[in-house]
Scaffold this motif. Structure first.
Motif, mmCIF file in Angstrom:
data_model
loop_
_atom_site.group_PDB
_atom_site.id
_atom_site.type_symbol
_atom_site.label_atom_id
_atom_site.label_comp_id
_atom_site.label_asym_id
_atom_site.label_seq_id
_atom_site.Cartn_x
_atom_site.Cartn_y
_atom_site.Cartn_z
ATOM 1 N N LEU A 169 7.839 26.090 24.856
ATOM 2 C CA LEU A 169 8.334 26.004 26.248
ATOM 3 C C LEU A 169 7.519 26.733 27.190
ATOM 4 O O LEU A 169 6.833 27.744 27.118
ATOM 5 C CB LEU A 169 9.810 27.066 25.751
ATOM 6 C CG LEU A 169 10.711 26.951 26.785
ATOM 7 C CD1 LEU A 169 11.491 25.694 26.933
ATOM 8 C CD2 LEU A 169 11.977 28.001 26.555
ATOM 9 N N TRP A 170 7.520 26.171 28.431
ATOM 10 C CA TRP A 170 6.740 26.537 29.373
ATOM 11 C C TRP A 170 7.609 27.148 30.703
ATOM 12 O O TRP A 170 8.764 26.568 30.777
ATOM 13 C CB TRP A 170 5.707 25.379 29.926
ATOM 14 C CG TRP A 170 4.662 25.199 29.137
ATOM 15 C CD1 TRP A 170 4.945 24.462 27.694
ATOM 16 C CD2 TRP A 170 3.390 25.237 28.973
ATOM 17 N NE1 TRP A 170 3.752 24.488 27.165
ATOM 18 C CE2 TRP A 170 2.855 24.735 28.278
ATOM 19 C CE3 TRP A 170 2.707 25.806 30.273
ATOM 20 C CZ2 TRP A 170 1.335 24.760 27.925
ATOM 21 C CZ3 TRP A 170 1.162 25.737 30.241
ATOM 22 C CH2 TRP A 170 0.661 25.353 28.855
ATOM 23 N N ILE A 171 7.213 28.014 31.615
ATOM 24 C CA ILE A 171 7.963 28.164 32.643
ATOM 25 C C ILE A 171 7.124 27.684 33.939
ATOM 26 O O ILE A 171 5.772 27.881 33.974
ATOM 27 C CB ILE A 171 8.005 29.668 32.591
ATOM 28 C CG1 ILE A 171 9.166 30.160 33.910
ATOM 29 C CG2 ILE A 171 7.064 30.760 32.811
ATOM 30 C CD1 ILE A 171 9.600 31.337 33.938
ATOM 31 N N VAL A 172 7.514 27.007 34.909
ATOM 32 C CA VAL A 172 7.157 26.558 35.920
ATOM 33 C C VAL A 172 7.670 26.890 37.188
ATOM 34 O O VAL A 172 8.781 26.832 37.260
ATOM 35 C CB VAL A 172 7.078 24.972 36.205
ATOM 36 C CG1 VAL A 172 6.236 24.124 37.068
ATOM 37 C CG2 VAL A 172 6.453 24.279 34.863
ATOM 38 N N PRO A 173 6.913 27.799 38.144
ATOM 39 C CA PRO A 173 7.424 28.031 39.284
ATOM 40 C C PRO A 173 7.433 27.341 40.621
ATOM 41 O O PRO A 173 6.467 26.466 40.485
ATOM 42 C CB PRO A 173 6.728 29.428 39.820
ATOM 43 C CG PRO A 173 5.333 29.046 38.998
ATOM 44 C CD PRO A 173 5.568 28.010 37.791
ATOM 45 N N ALA A 174 8.443 27.287 41.586
ATOM 46 C CA ALA A 174 8.154 26.485 42.679
ATOM 47 C C ALA A 174 8.994 27.538 43.671
ATOM 48 O O ALA A 174 9.977 27.894 43.667
ATOM 49 C CB ALA A 174 9.046 25.059 42.549
ATOM 50 N N ASP A 175 8.233 27.203 44.907
ATOM 51 C CA ASP A 175 9.052 27.700 46.329
ATOM 52 C C ASP A 175 9.782 26.679 46.791
ATOM 53 O O ASP A 175 9.414 25.575 46.788
ATOM 54 C CB ASP A 175 7.996 28.041 47.273
ATOM 55 C CG ASP A 175 8.233 28.546 48.517
ATOM 56 O OD1 ASP A 175 9.466 28.729 48.786
ATOM 57 O OD2 ASP A 175 7.611 28.466 49.587
ATOM 58 N N VAL A 176 11.037 26.778 47.006
ATOM 59 C CA VAL A 176 12.156 26.087 47.531
ATOM 60 C C VAL A 176 12.884 26.586 48.953
ATOM 61 O O VAL A 176 12.721 27.870 49.227
ATOM 62 C CB VAL A 176 13.328 25.905 46.459
ATOM 63 C CG1 VAL A 176 13.016 24.990 45.206
ATOM 64 C CG2 VAL A 176 14.102 27.265 46.108
#
Length: 152
Positions: free
Chosen positions: A143-150
Protein backbone atom coordinates in the motif's frame (compact mmCIF):
# COMPACT_ATOMS: atom_id res chain seq x y z
CA UNK A 1 -9.59 27.04 -1.52
CA UNK A 2 -6.71 24.57 -1.64
CA UNK A 3 -6.04 21.53 0.52
CA UNK A 4 -3.84 18.45 0.43
CA UNK A 5 -5.61 15.13 0.06
CA UNK A 6 -4.20 11.60 -0.08
CA UNK A 7 -4.98 8.42 -1.96
CA UNK A 8 -4.12 5.01 -0.51
CA UNK A 9 -3.37 2.75 -3.47
CA UNK A 10 -2.04 -0.73 -4.01
CA UNK A 11 1.08 -0.75 -6.19
CA UNK A 12 4.40 -2.53 -6.54
CA UNK A 13 6.48 0.49 -7.60
CA UNK A 14 6.63 4.23 -7.00
CA UNK A 15 5.62 4.99 -10.60
CA UNK A 16 2.64 2.62 -10.43
CA UNK A 17 1.54 4.20 -7.15
CA UNK A 18 1.75 7.71 -8.62
CA UNK A 19 -0.18 6.68 -11.74
CA UNK A 20 -2.91 4.97 -9.69
CA UNK A 21 -3.09 7.95 -7.36
CA UNK A 22 -3.52 10.27 -10.33
CA UNK A 23 -6.39 8.07 -11.54
CA UNK A 24 -8.07 8.49 -8.14
CA UNK A 25 -7.63 12.25 -8.28
CA UNK A 26 -8.95 12.37 -11.86
CA UNK A 27 -12.14 10.67 -10.67
CA UNK A 28 -12.45 13.21 -7.87
CA UNK A 29 -12.29 16.11 -10.34
CA UNK A 30 -14.90 14.52 -12.58
CA UNK A 31 -12.63 13.36 -15.40
CA UNK A 32 -14.56 10.07 -15.39
CA UNK A 33 -17.96 10.79 -16.98
CA UNK A 34 -19.65 8.42 -14.51
CA UNK A 35 -18.52 10.31 -11.41
CA UNK A 36 -19.32 13.74 -10.09
CA UNK A 37 -16.62 16.29 -9.41
CA UNK A 38 -15.76 16.85 -5.76
CA UNK A 39 -12.79 19.12 -6.54
CA UNK A 40 -12.08 21.61 -9.34
CA UNK A 41 -8.57 20.39 -10.18
CA UNK A 42 -5.55 18.64 -8.67
CA UNK A 43 -1.77 18.91 -8.80
CA UNK A 44 0.48 16.08 -7.68
CA UNK A 45 3.83 16.80 -6.07
CA UNK A 46 5.86 15.67 -9.07
CA UNK A 47 4.63 18.64 -11.13
CA UNK A 48 7.17 21.42 -11.50
CA UNK A 49 5.39 23.82 -13.86
CA UNK A 50 2.94 25.48 -11.47
CA UNK A 51 3.49 28.50 -9.28
CA UNK A 52 0.23 28.33 -7.30
CA UNK A 53 -0.28 24.70 -6.32
CA UNK A 54 1.55 21.58 -5.21
CA UNK A 55 5.12 22.27 -4.10
CA UNK A 56 4.71 26.00 -4.73
CA UNK A 57 1.93 26.16 -2.13
CA UNK A 58 2.79 23.43 0.38
CA UNK A 59 6.53 22.81 0.01
CA UNK A 60 8.21 19.52 -0.61
CA UNK A 61 6.13 16.39 -0.01
CA UNK A 62 6.90 12.92 -1.29
CA UNK A 63 5.22 12.21 -4.63
CA UNK A 64 4.31 8.75 -3.32
CA UNK A 65 5.51 6.70 -0.37
CA UNK A 66 4.89 3.20 0.98
CA UNK A 67 2.44 3.55 3.84
CA UNK A 68 4.70 1.61 6.20
CA UNK A 69 7.68 3.94 5.57
CA UNK A 70 8.52 6.98 7.71
CA UNK A 71 7.40 9.32 4.89
CA UNK A 72 4.19 7.34 4.45
CA UNK A 73 3.36 7.49 8.15
CA UNK A 74 4.12 11.22 8.21
CA UNK A 75 1.68 11.80 5.35
CA UNK A 76 -0.98 9.56 6.87
CA UNK A 77 -0.86 11.39 10.19
CA UNK A 78 -0.22 14.90 8.83
CA UNK A 79 -3.68 16.37 9.52
CA UNK A 80 -3.98 14.82 12.97
CA UNK A 81 -0.50 16.17 13.76
CA UNK A 82 -1.60 19.66 12.73
CA UNK A 83 -4.55 19.43 15.15
CA UNK A 84 -2.37 18.23 18.02
CA UNK A 85 0.20 20.95 17.33
CA UNK A 86 -2.48 23.68 17.25
CA UNK A 87 -3.93 22.56 20.56
CA UNK A 88 -0.51 22.46 22.20
CA UNK A 89 0.96 25.66 20.74
CA UNK A 90 -1.87 28.11 19.97
CA UNK A 91 -3.97 30.14 22.36
CA UNK A 92 -7.78 29.97 22.23
CA UNK A 93 -7.80 33.35 20.49
CA UNK A 94 -5.30 32.18 17.87
CA UNK A 95 -7.36 29.07 17.21
CA UNK A 96 -10.56 31.11 16.88
CA UNK A 97 -8.76 33.40 14.36
CA UNK A 98 -7.81 30.24 12.45
CA UNK A 99 -4.09 30.98 12.75
CA UNK A 100 -2.04 28.46 10.76
CA UNK A 101 -5.38 27.14 9.45
CA UNK A 102 -5.95 25.38 12.78
CA UNK A 103 -9.74 25.38 12.54
CA UNK A 104 -9.51 24.09 9.00
CA UNK A 105 -7.38 21.18 10.24
CA UNK A 106 -9.93 20.49 12.99
CA UNK A 107 -12.68 20.40 10.40
CA UNK A 108 -10.75 18.09 8.08
CA UNK A 109 -10.11 15.58 10.84
CA UNK A 110 -13.78 15.60 11.85
CA UNK A 111 -15.39 15.67 8.39
CA UNK A 112 -17.67 12.90 7.20
CA UNK A 113 -18.29 13.96 3.62
CA UNK A 114 -17.73 16.64 1.05
CA UNK A 115 -14.51 18.23 -0.12
CA UNK A 116 -12.99 18.28 3.35
CA UNK A 117 -12.47 14.51 3.38
CA UNK A 118 -8.72 14.24 2.95
CA UNK A 119 -8.11 10.49 2.64
CA UNK A 120 -9.36 8.24 -0.18
CA UNK A 121 -8.98 4.62 -1.22
CA UNK A 122 -8.00 3.62 -4.75
CA UNK A 123 -11.66 3.68 -5.80
CA UNK A 124 -11.98 7.39 -4.87
CA UNK A 125 -14.12 6.56 -1.83
CA UNK A 126 -13.50 8.76 1.19
CA UNK A 127 -12.01 7.10 4.28
CA UNK A 128 -13.89 8.73 7.13
CA UNK A 129 -13.09 6.80 10.30
CA UNK A 130 -10.33 4.72 11.87
CA UNK A 131 -12.02 1.35 11.41
CA UNK A 132 -12.36 2.02 7.68
CA UNK A 133 -8.70 3.06 7.51
CA UNK A 134 -7.64 -0.06 9.41
CA UNK A 135 -9.52 -2.27 6.90
CA UNK A 136 -7.75 -0.58 3.97
CA UNK A 137 -4.36 -0.90 5.69
CA UNK A 138 -4.91 -4.61 6.39
CA UNK A 139 -6.01 -5.48 2.85
CA UNK A 140 -2.65 -4.96 1.17
CA UNK A 141 1.03 -5.57 1.77
CA UNK A 142 1.96 -3.08 -0.98
CA UNK A 143 0.00 0.00 0.00
CA UNK A 144 1.25 3.45 -1.00
CA UNK A 145 0.06 6.92 -0.08
CA UNK A 146 -0.02 9.60 -2.79
CA UNK A 147 -0.63 13.28 -1.95
CA UNK A 148 -2.21 15.90 -4.20
CA UNK A 149 -3.05 19.56 -3.85
CA UNK A 150 -6.70 20.08 -4.79
CA UNK A 151 -8.83 23.15 -5.28
CA UNK A 152 -12.51 23.31 -4.36
Amino acid sequence: MHMVIYALVEASTHNDALATGQTVFERLVGADPHTGAVFDYFVTFDEEDTSVAGKARWGELPTAAPVDSDDGQDLLERNLGRVKEAIEELSDEEIMRDEDLARHAFHQVGAYDGPTVFLYNEYANGIRHREQLDRVLEESDELWIVPADVHF
